[in-house]
Design an enzyme around this catalytic site. Sequence first.
Site, PDB file in Angstrom:
ATOM      1  N   ARG A 296       0.844  -1.192   0.000  1.00 56.10           N
ATOM      2  CA  ARG A 296       0.000   0.000   0.000  1.00 56.10           C
ATOM      3  C   ARG A 296       0.879   1.242   0.000  1.00 56.10           C
ATOM      4  O   ARG A 296       1.784   1.381   0.806  1.00 56.10           O
ATOM      5  CB  ARG A 296      -0.918   0.011   1.227  1.00 56.10           C
ATOM      6  CG  ARG A 296      -1.632   1.326   1.495  1.00 56.10           C
ATOM      7  CD  ARG A 296      -2.879   1.485   0.648  1.00 56.10           C
ATOM      8  NE  ARG A 296      -3.492   2.788   0.807  1.00 56.10           N
ATOM      9  CZ  ARG A 296      -4.481   3.067   1.635  1.00 56.10           C
ATOM     10  NH1 ARG A 296      -4.970   2.139   2.420  1.00 56.10           N
ATOM     11  NH2 ARG A 296      -4.989   4.283   1.680  1.00 56.10           N
TER      12      ARG A 296
ATOM     13  N   ARG B 112      -6.928   0.458  -4.153  1.00 56.66           N
ATOM     14  CA  ARG B 112      -5.806   0.145  -3.264  1.00 56.66           C
ATOM     15  C   ARG B 112      -5.633  -1.351  -3.114  1.00 56.66           C
ATOM     16  O   ARG B 112      -6.584  -2.108  -3.226  1.00 56.66           O
ATOM     17  CB  ARG B 112      -5.983   0.797  -1.909  1.00 56.66           C
ATOM     18  CG  ARG B 112      -7.277   0.422  -1.233  1.00 56.66           C
ATOM     19  CD  ARG B 112      -7.767   1.408  -0.222  1.00 56.66           C
ATOM     20  NE  ARG B 112      -7.943   2.686  -0.852  1.00 56.66           N
ATOM     21  CZ  ARG B 112      -8.046   3.838  -0.216  1.00 56.66           C
ATOM     22  NH1 ARG B 112      -8.035   3.861   1.079  1.00 56.66           N
ATOM     23  NH2 ARG B 112      -8.181   4.965  -0.844  1.00 56.66           N
TER      24      ARG B 112
ATOM     25  N   ASP C 226      -6.440  -1.857   2.540  1.00 59.04           N
ATOM     26  CA  ASP C 226      -6.818  -0.749   3.412  1.00 59.04           C
ATOM     27  C   ASP C 226      -7.256  -1.345   4.736  1.00 59.04           C
ATOM     28  O   ASP C 226      -8.112  -2.235   4.758  1.00 59.04           O
ATOM     29  CB  ASP C 226      -7.960   0.052   2.779  1.00 59.04           C
ATOM     30  CG  ASP C 226      -8.318   1.292   3.566  1.00 59.04           C
ATOM     31  OD1 ASP C 226      -7.402   1.968   4.068  1.00 59.04           O
ATOM     32  OD2 ASP C 226      -9.518   1.605   3.675  1.00 59.04           O
TER      33      ASP C 226
ATOM     34  N   ASP D  67      -8.665  -0.154   8.470  1.00 58.17           N
ATOM     35  CA  ASP D  67      -9.193   0.972   9.241  1.00 58.17           C
ATOM     36  C   ASP D  67      -9.514   0.523  10.654  1.00 58.17           C
ATOM     37  O   ASP D  67     -10.137  -0.531  10.857  1.00 58.17           O
ATOM     38  CB  ASP D  67     -10.485   1.508   8.604  1.00 58.17           C
ATOM     39  CG  ASP D  67     -10.244   2.241   7.303  1.00 58.17           C
ATOM     40  OD1 ASP D  67      -9.215   2.931   7.188  1.00 58.17           O
ATOM     41  OD2 ASP D  67     -11.093   2.127   6.408  1.00 58.17           O
TER      42      ASP D  67
END
Length: 167
Positions: free
Chosen positions: A84, A98, A101, A103
């Site tokens: 990334r 992407r 990811d 989070d």
Amino acid sequence: MPVRACIGLGGNLGDPARALRAAFHALAALPDSRLLATSRLYRTPAWGRTDQPDYVNAAALLATRLAPQVLLAQLLAIERAAGRLRDGEAAAARWGPRVLDLDLLLYADITIDQPGLRVPHPHLHERAFALVPLAEIAADQPFPGHGSVEEALRHVDVAGVEAIQGV
């Protein structure tokens, strides 16, 4: 005492299902943490910018002693290890494609508003692609301002969020 932390995972470049499975293994290896549960993988339409491939999304539930900022740094390191890029042109494309990811969606029942770290994730209550997998493994998780994950899920349109079979 460990707290429950909820992590959202997603990707739409390369082999996202493989990237998410590798991220599950990386989360299981985090220091002072234990991976409690992982959701199934879900194919979801792109959100924010729809001119890109569908995403594969999932969620993970951790018991962790890591402080939220330390946990976030670990998540960013897992993203970097997966390829990334957060600098330059790739980072300028908000909500763009992407490889991976990660989070930090929820951290216990704590609200955090600091530069670079907002918990609950500021768009979580709007995102079926995050709430559906999260509800699968942590429906009762407190979600400040929204009751619980399950309660928040009742207020979003889940159309287009489909579990991937056999992956």
